[in-house]
Design a protein around this motif. Structure first.
Motif, PDB file in Angstrom:
ATOM      1  N   GLY A 113       0.782  -1.222   0.000  1.00 14.39           N
ATOM      2  CA  GLY A 113       0.000   0.000   0.000  1.00 14.39           C
ATOM      3  C   GLY A 113       0.817   1.277   0.000  1.00 14.39           C
ATOM      4  O   GLY A 113       0.267   2.370   0.166  1.00 14.39           O
ATOM      5  N   ASN A 114       2.114   1.167  -0.185  1.00 13.57           N
ATOM      6  CA  ASN A 114       2.986   2.346  -0.181  1.00 13.57           C
ATOM      7  C   ASN A 114       3.735   2.387  -1.503  1.00 13.57           C
ATOM      8  O   ASN A 114       4.715   1.673  -1.707  1.00 13.57           O
ATOM      9  CB  ASN A 114       3.969   2.263   0.993  1.00 13.57           C
ATOM     10  CG  ASN A 114       4.745   3.554   1.205  1.00 13.57           C
ATOM     11  OD1 ASN A 114       5.235   4.158   0.261  1.00 13.57           O
ATOM     12  ND2 ASN A 114       4.863   3.966   2.462  1.00 13.57           N
ATOM     13  N   SER A 115       3.270   3.238  -2.411  1.00 13.67           N
ATOM     14  CA  SER A 115       3.849   3.263  -3.757  1.00 13.67           C
ATOM     15  C   SER A 115       5.294   3.744  -3.745  1.00 13.67           C
ATOM     16  O   SER A 115       6.116   3.289  -4.547  1.00 13.67           O
ATOM     17  CB  SER A 115       2.997   4.145  -4.680  1.00 13.67           C
ATOM     18  OG  SER A 115       2.911   5.466  -4.163  1.00 13.67           O
ATOM     19  N   ARG A 116       5.634   4.650  -2.803  1.00 11.05           N
ATOM     20  CA  ARG A 116       7.011   5.145  -2.733  1.00 11.05           C
ATOM     21  C   ARG A 116       7.963   4.016  -2.361  1.00 11.05           C
ATOM     22  O   ARG A 116       9.007   3.817  -3.006  1.00 11.05           O
ATOM     23  CB  ARG A 116       7.098   6.278  -1.723  1.00 11.05           C
ATOM     24  CG  ARG A 116       8.512   6.857  -1.533  1.00 11.05           C
ATOM     25  CD  ARG A 116       9.226   6.212  -0.351  1.00 11.05           C
ATOM     26  NE  ARG A 116      10.607   6.662  -0.228  1.00 11.05           N
ATOM     27  CZ  ARG A 116      11.495   6.081   0.548  1.00 11.05           C
ATOM     28  NH1 ARG A 116      11.179   5.006   1.249  1.00 11.05           N
ATOM     29  NH2 ARG A 116      12.725   6.557   0.620  1.00 11.05           N
ATOM     30  N   ASN A 117       7.621   3.251  -1.325  1.00  7.80           N
ATOM     31  CA  ASN A 117       8.480   2.152  -0.894  1.00  7.80           C
ATOM     32  C   ASN A 117       8.536   1.043  -1.937  1.00  7.80           C
ATOM     33  O   ASN A 117       9.588   0.422  -2.139  1.00  7.80           O
ATOM     34  CB  ASN A 117       7.991   1.587   0.440  1.00  7.80           C
ATOM     35  CG  ASN A 117       8.226   2.545   1.596  1.00  7.80           C
ATOM     36  OD1 ASN A 117       8.972   3.524   1.454  1.00  7.80           O
ATOM     37  ND2 ASN A 117       7.600   2.295   2.736  1.00  7.80           N
ATOM     38  N   LEU A 118       7.408   0.782  -2.586  1.00  6.34           N
ATOM     39  CA  LEU A 118       7.380  -0.252  -3.613  1.00  6.34           C
ATOM     40  C   LEU A 118       8.281   0.137  -4.782  1.00  6.34           C
ATOM     41  O   LEU A 118       9.020  -0.691  -5.327  1.00  6.34           O
ATOM     42  CB  LEU A 118       5.944  -0.464  -4.099  1.00  6.34           C
ATOM     43  CG  LEU A 118       5.696  -1.704  -4.977  1.00  6.34           C
ATOM     44  CD1 LEU A 118       6.004  -2.982  -4.219  1.00  6.34           C
ATOM     45  CD2 LEU A 118       4.252  -1.715  -5.460  1.00  6.34           C
ATOM     46  N   ALA A 119       8.243   1.408  -5.157  1.00  3.45           N
ATOM     47  CA  ALA A 119       9.104   1.881  -6.243  1.00  3.45           C
ATOM     48  C   ALA A 119      10.573   1.814  -5.840  1.00  3.45           C
ATOM     49  O   ALA A 119      11.441   1.473  -6.652  1.00  3.45           O
ATOM     50  CB  ALA A 119       8.722   3.307  -6.625  1.00  3.45           C
ATOM     51  N   THR A 497      11.212  -5.390 -14.465  1.00  4.94           N
ATOM     52  CA  THR A 497      11.402  -5.138 -13.045  1.00  4.94           C
ATOM     53  C   THR A 497      10.621  -3.922 -12.574  1.00  4.94           C
ATOM     54  O   THR A 497      10.018  -3.929 -11.498  1.00  4.94           O
ATOM     55  CB  THR A 497      12.899  -4.913 -12.744  1.00  4.94           C
ATOM     56  OG1 THR A 497      13.616  -6.107 -13.046  1.00  4.94           O
ATOM     57  CG2 THR A 497      13.117  -4.563 -11.297  1.00  4.94           C
ATOM     58  N   MET A 498      10.599  -2.895 -13.379  1.00  2.83           N
ATOM     59  CA  MET A 498       9.958  -1.647 -12.967  1.00  2.83           C
ATOM     60  C   MET A 498       8.440  -1.679 -13.124  1.00  2.83           C
ATOM     61  O   MET A 498       7.715  -1.096 -12.306  1.00  2.83           O
ATOM     62  CB  MET A 498      10.541  -0.475 -13.777  1.00  2.83           C
ATOM     63  CG  MET A 498      11.996  -0.179 -13.474  1.00  2.83           C
ATOM     64  SD  MET A 498      12.339   0.125 -11.725  1.00  2.83           S
ATOM     65  CE  MET A 498      11.351   1.593 -11.424  1.00  2.83           C
ATOM     66  N   ILE A 499       7.928  -2.343 -14.155  1.00  2.28           N
ATOM     67  CA  ILE A 499       6.489  -2.242 -14.421  1.00  2.28           C
ATOM     68  C   ILE A 499       5.670  -3.346 -13.763  1.00  2.28           C
ATOM     69  O   ILE A 499       4.462  -3.176 -13.570  1.00  2.28           O
ATOM     70  CB  ILE A 499       6.192  -2.239 -15.940  1.00  2.28           C
ATOM     71  CG1 ILE A 499       6.500  -3.613 -16.565  1.00  2.28           C
ATOM     72  CG2 ILE A 499       6.940  -1.120 -16.640  1.00  2.28           C
ATOM     73  CD1 ILE A 499       6.067  -3.733 -18.013  1.00  2.28           C
ATOM     74  N   THR A 500       6.304  -4.470 -13.399  1.00  4.39           N
ATOM     75  CA  THR A 500       5.533  -5.605 -12.907  1.00  4.39           C
ATOM     76  C   THR A 500       4.725  -5.298 -11.652  1.00  4.39           C
ATOM     77  O   THR A 500       3.552  -5.690 -11.577  1.00  4.39           O
ATOM     78  CB  THR A 500       6.458  -6.811 -12.671  1.00  4.39           C
ATOM     79  OG1 THR A 500       7.039  -7.195 -13.904  1.00  4.39           O
ATOM     80  CG2 THR A 500       5.683  -7.990 -12.108  1.00  4.39           C
ATOM     81  N   PRO A 501       5.276  -4.623 -10.627  1.00  5.76           N
ATOM     82  CA  PRO A 501       4.456  -4.359  -9.436  1.00  5.76           C
ATOM     83  C   PRO A 501       3.152  -3.627  -9.761  1.00  5.76           C
ATOM     84  O   PRO A 501       2.091  -3.985  -9.256  1.00  5.76           O
ATOM     85  CB  PRO A 501       5.374  -3.492  -8.571  1.00  5.76           C
ATOM     86  CG  PRO A 501       6.750  -3.815  -9.023  1.00  5.76           C
ATOM     87  CD  PRO A 501       6.622  -4.076 -10.495  1.00  5.76           C
ATOM     88  N   PHE A 502       3.248  -2.631 -10.609  1.00  4.31           N
ATOM     89  CA  PHE A 502       2.073  -1.830 -10.932  1.00  4.31           C
ATOM     90  C   PHE A 502       1.150  -2.578 -11.902  1.00  4.31           C
ATOM     91  O   PHE A 502      -0.065  -2.386 -11.884  1.00  4.31           O
ATOM     92  CB  PHE A 502       2.518  -0.492 -11.515  1.00  4.31           C
ATOM     93  CG  PHE A 502       3.504   0.227 -10.639  1.00  4.31           C
ATOM     94  CD1 PHE A 502       3.086   0.897  -9.498  1.00  4.31           C
ATOM     95  CD2 PHE A 502       4.865   0.204 -10.930  1.00  4.31           C
ATOM     96  CE1 PHE A 502       3.991   1.548  -8.669  1.00  4.31           C
ATOM     97  CE2 PHE A 502       5.773   0.845 -10.109  1.00  4.31           C
ATOM     98  CZ  PHE A 502       5.338   1.527  -8.971  1.00  4.31           C
ATOM     99  N   LEU A 503       1.734  -3.444 -12.731  1.00  8.58           N
ATOM    100  CA  LEU A 503       0.939  -4.197 -13.689  1.00  8.58           C
ATOM    101  C   LEU A 503      -0.024  -5.131 -12.972  1.00  8.58           C
ATOM    102  O   LEU A 503      -1.203  -5.222 -13.314  1.00  8.58           O
ATOM    103  CB  LEU A 503       1.879  -4.997 -14.605  1.00  8.58           C
ATOM    104  CG  LEU A 503       1.299  -5.589 -15.883  1.00  8.58           C
ATOM    105  CD1 LEU A 503       0.772  -4.499 -16.803  1.00  8.58           C
ATOM    106  CD2 LEU A 503       2.354  -6.421 -16.603  1.00  8.58           C
TER     107      LEU A 503
END
Length: 613
Positions: A113-119, A497-503
């Motif tokens: 739930g934390n987009s900053r930490n996930l990024a 690596t970069m797009i998978t979490p948001f995908l």
């Protein structure tokens, strides 16, 4: 190796003969004995001025085996050990990214739930691929200037430094720098090891040997995952993430101790004028026809010396001459093949269900999805671990298929099979995420499709994009060609690596359906753009790119056919001795046969012509 020889015309008024037992081109009117006697006068490419300050190969240190087959196995086991480390290095971050002590120390807890930490978590992993891109280019350059063994040793040393700093990291900046350094070392190793391995192997067994090496690669990935599973059971959560990172050094030190005792590429030795050493390496690794092999290599070195100005990354990407444009075409094919390997979905699938790659950023989201399909977090971890094991053993199929069925057919049928599995998996996952009394049954179907998908990928697409570039480039730029391949791999993995979490957060089960479409998307590229390299001696690729201007491999084969070449069917596996008589007759009789026996036989014949049957 094949013992027959075939003749083909290069142009009007000139001809040369290709000896199937060698990896190089030999003039038709020059005997092997004469060429060998001229070998000592081969034009010498000066070694890099820094070579004398770098660790390198020594003929006096080289291991001695009585049986060449034993030497070949030893060479490929060393390459396999290096690739096993590469797999371990990919998998080692999978559970580290779940360790609360690690996340708190890096200042990125919590990630849910934390987009900053996930990024930020994604950034820590993705900077590794930026380092690997740089390392590949550096490793390829050093391998051409100072030798394959020197480049491998330097890559290992840099990797040791990076792994040490990873295991001792105290903050996110420290860890990111350590990841970049490790990536540089691993990129150099990945760029050079497949090239070195192919140049000391018989051209009839290149695919089998590389498949065995990648069996060890997935073995390393699986080993990292299970080590971390058991480490996570410890009450000491600090050591639970530092120990797996520190174990990288064990693999690297083993490679560092062994590699100085192995042979240098005979092609590189001949290129720098060390012909007698090249002969000694060939005697150690070949049962017979050593002088014919050496003669062919020397002739190719003489040819390559005339194109030395092409041996720069800039000219390979921004050409000025015809030969440089040929190299750019090879670069594009190599890089795009690695990117397509990611498009078929292995990185995304392993994010979703197999969190054992270094890019396991979305395990929290993946766990939510899997739990939504009726499984607990512990069950999800076990599924991922056993999937790793089945993935590893699936690679063994490539040992028997790559050299038997060819590169094109393996990739086309692999993509078609994965597309079908992803389509079924996506439909089942839609119902699994909807809940209900059959939720767990649908979830079990998703698990089964995932197992089958990763198994199919391991048997078809895992090895080929790494093998193909080693067969695509001429000797004098082969190391740089391998580097371009790693550049494609780095780009593909970095983007995933970069797009998978948001995908996964955006479309959930729709990811599988998206990957279904991408697998269908890549098939025409393989069929129409990529020539078949299976069974062809390495240097025969020069004939294809020098005499065929079309990107369409069918049109290119026709262009070569019209110039009087034998072995012109570049859409099919090469078996040697393909004749050139009756060209138009074969074409006409094929059409008549298709008309006589209907569309099914016509379709079968077209599939055979495309190398798919």
């Amino acid at each position: 190796m094949q013992n027959n020889s075939e003749q083909r015309s290069l142009s009007v008024g000139s001809s040369r003969s290709f000896n199937g037992a060698s990896n190089d081109v030999v003039p038709f009117n020059t005997s092997a004995i004469v060429v060998t006697s001229d070998a000592e006068n081969v034009p010498v490419t000066p070694e890099w001025w820094m070579s004398k300050y770098l660790p390198s190969y020594s003929a006096t240190r080289m291991f001695k085996f009585h049986n060449p087959n034993s030497y070949n196995w030893a060479n490929n086991l060393l390459a396999g050990l290096a690739i096993l480390f590469y797999g371990y290095d990919q998998g080692v971050m999978s559970q580290v990214n779940l360790n609360e002590d690690y996340l708190k120390l890096m200042g990125i807890y919590p990630t849910t739930g934390n987009s900053r930490n996930l990024a930020a978590l994604g950034g820590i992993v993705s900077v590794y691929y930026g380092g690997s891109l740089i390392g590949a280019l550096l490793g390829g350059s050093i391998a051409d200037r100072s030798g394959r063994i020197t480049a491998i040793i330097l890559g290992v040393i840099v990797s040791i430094i990076g792994a040490t700093f990873q295991a001792s990291a105290m903050n996110i900046t420290w860890m990111c720098c350590a990841r970049v350094v490790t990536g540089i070392g691993v990129g150099a190793i990945d760029a050079v090891i497949p090239v070195w391995s192919s140049e000391v192997s018989s051209h009839t067994a290149r695919g089998s040997f590389l498949a065995i090496e990648f069996f060890l690669n997935i073995g390393g990935l699986s080993l990292a995952y299970w080590i971390e599973i058991f480490a996570s059971m410890s009450n000491n959560q600090v050591m639970a993430w530092r120990t797996p990172l520190a174990l990288q050094v064990v693999f690297l030190l083993t490679i560092l101790v062994l590699v100085p005792f192995f042979p240098e590429s005979p092609r590189w030795l001949a290129k720098v004028g060390r012909v007698s050493e090249a002969r000694n390496v060939l005697h150690a690794t070949h049962k017979d026809r050593v002088e014919a092999e050496l003669a062919a290599i020397v002739q190719n070195v003489i040819h390559d010396h005339q194109h030395a100005e092409n041996n720069t990354y800039i000219r390979m990407l921004f050409p000025r001459t015809k030969s440089q444009r040929e190299l750019r075409r090879r670069v594009v094919l190599s890089v795009w093949l690695q990117i397509m390997q990611e498009l078929v979905g292995i990185g995304v699938i392993t994010h979703f269900f197999l969190p054992a790659l270094a890019t396991s950023l979305t395990l929290y989201a993946a766990i939510d999805l899997i739990q939504g399909a009726g499984f607990s977090q512990d069950e999800a971890k076990l599924f991922a671990g056993f999937n790793n094991l089945s993935y590893m053993f699936s690679v063994l199929f490539a040992v028997f298929t790559l050299d038997r069925f060819g590169r094109r057919g393996t990739m086309v049928w692999g993509a078609a099979g994965m597309a079908l599995l992803l389509l079924i998996g996506g439909i089942l996952d839609k119902y699994a995420q909807s809940g209900g009394s059959n939720q767990r049954a649908y979830g079990a179907g998703v698990v089964a499709m995932t197992f089958l998908y990763t198994g199919t990928f391991g048997a078809t697409w895992l090895v080929t994009p790494w093998l193909y570039p080693t067969e695509l480039f001429p000797t004098y730029v082969r190391a740089k060609g391998g580097a371009w391949s790693v550049v494609g791999w780095s780009i593909g993995n970095g983007v995933v690596t970069m797009i998978t979490p948001f995908l996964f957060q955006a479309i959930e089960y729709g990811v599988l359906l998206l990957l279904f479409g991408l697998n269908i998307f890549v098939i025409p590229f393989i069929i129409f753009m990529y020539p078949e390299t299976s069974g062809r001696p390495l240097e025969q690729m020069d004939d294809f790119f020098s005499n065929a201007t079309s990107w369409n491999v069918f049109t290119a084969s026709q262009q070569i056919r019209e110039q009087g070449f034998t072995g012109h069917q570049w859409t099919r596996k090469y078996n040697g001795g393909i004749g050139q008589s009756g060209i138009s007759m074969t074409r006409v009789s094929g059409d008549v046969d298709g008309e006589r026996h209907g569309w099914a036989n016509k379709l079968r014949r077209r599939a055979s012509d495309a190398g798919l049957m």
